[in-house]
Design a protein around this motif. Structure first.
Motif, PDB file in Angstrom:
ATOM      1  N   ILE A  66       0.834  -1.209   0.000  1.00 25.18           N
ATOM      2  CA  ILE A  66       0.000   0.000   0.000  1.00 25.18           C
ATOM      3  C   ILE A  66       0.865   1.254   0.000  1.00 25.18           C
ATOM      4  N   THR A  93      -8.105   3.835  -0.181  1.00 27.84           N
ATOM      5  CA  THR A  93      -7.287   3.249   0.884  1.00 27.84           C
ATOM      6  C   THR A  93      -8.034   2.120   1.573  1.00 27.84           C
ATOM      7  N   MET A  96      -7.915  -0.955  -0.648  1.00 29.89           N
ATOM      8  CA  MET A  96      -6.572  -1.536  -0.689  1.00 29.89           C
ATOM      9  C   MET A  96      -6.253  -2.261   0.604  1.00 29.89           C
ATOM     10  N   VAL A  97      -6.596  -1.663   1.732  1.00 27.31           N
ATOM     11  CA  VAL A  97      -6.343  -2.299   3.023  1.00 27.31           C
ATOM     12  C   VAL A  97      -7.105  -3.622   3.112  1.00 27.31           C
ATOM     13  N   ASN A 100      -5.278  -6.106   0.745  1.00 30.71           N
ATOM     14  CA  ASN A 100      -3.902  -6.404   1.127  1.00 30.71           C
ATOM     15  C   ASN A 100      -3.794  -6.971   2.538  1.00 30.71           C
ATOM     16  N   ALA A 164      -4.943  -3.491  -6.575  1.00 25.07           N
ATOM     17  CA  ALA A 164      -4.978  -4.340  -5.380  1.00 25.07           C
ATOM     18  C   ALA A 164      -5.979  -5.478  -5.564  1.00 25.07           C
TER      19      ALA A 164
END
Length: 207
Positions: A66, A93, A96-97, A100, A164
């Motif tokens: 990230i 974000t 992506m979090v 990931n 992602a």
């Protein structure tokens, strides 16, 4: 810039972003199966012993998917890979979090490396861990499928968040980790039609 990667790992998403940006960079393949990530030479680059690692032009080492994705997007605004709107930036974000840190680190890691989560070494325990991983991975896809309802990309335009989702979808496809729900499968097909993604796949030997 120089990207340290392993074919088919999460670094394939980093390769996608670099190819979308279109600026010159180098790639160095890390032999994970041979333990190169634990060598003293590699640990000087990344003490965490994992990929991806980005070496910037001034020699600075940047780690974590990230962080690398965000840095590349912010420093290449002309590529339009990160939204300007604060809420959309936060959403990027958030997605992506989830891909990931939840789907990857808690889901896929349990499927592929169950022994890391079962210190006892009991095979039954390992299968229980894999089952937990599959549930986490599939639940993540279900959430992403809802986000994609009625849209092509996770946000109003293509962004690093799509890279992602691509790499975990790639694992569902190539590693057989899950069956993608319809909207995620359509997103994956759109990603694979992008020239940057095709170049990234070719670099890592999946063309």
């Amino acid at each position: 810039m120089k990207l340290y990667y392993a074919p088919g790992s999460c670094s394939i998403g980093t390769h996608v972003i670099l190819e979308e940006i279109g600026k010159p960079y180098q790639s160095h393949e890390v032999n994970l199966a041979g333990g190169e990530q634990f060598s003293e030479a590699f640990k000087q680059i990344n003490p965490k012993s994992k990929v991806p690692v980005m070496i910037l032009d001034d020699g600075t080492s940047l780690t974590e998917w990230i962080a690398i994705a965000g840095y590349l997007a912010v420093t290449n605004p002309e590529a339009n890979l990160l939204p300007q709107d604060p809420l959309d930036w936060a959403r990027a974000t958030e997605y992506m979090v989830h891909c990931n840190c939840t789907m990857h680190s808690h889901g896929f890691a349990r499927i592929r490396r169950a022994e890391r989560f079962t210190p006892s070494g009991d095979e039954d325990d390992e299968e229980t861990v894999r089952g937990q991983g599959r549930r986490i991975f599939n639940d993540g896809f279900a959430l992403m499928d809802e986000v994609l309802q009625g849209r092509e990309w996770l946000l109003n335009h293509y962004s690093i968040a799509d890279a992602a989702l691509f790499y975990v979808s790639f694992w569902a496809d190539v590693r057989g980790a899950a069956t993608m729900p319809p909207n995620v499968a359509a997103h994956y097909a759109r990603m694979k039609s992008r020239p940057a993604v095709q170049r990234a796949l070719a670099i890592e030997g999946f063309a």
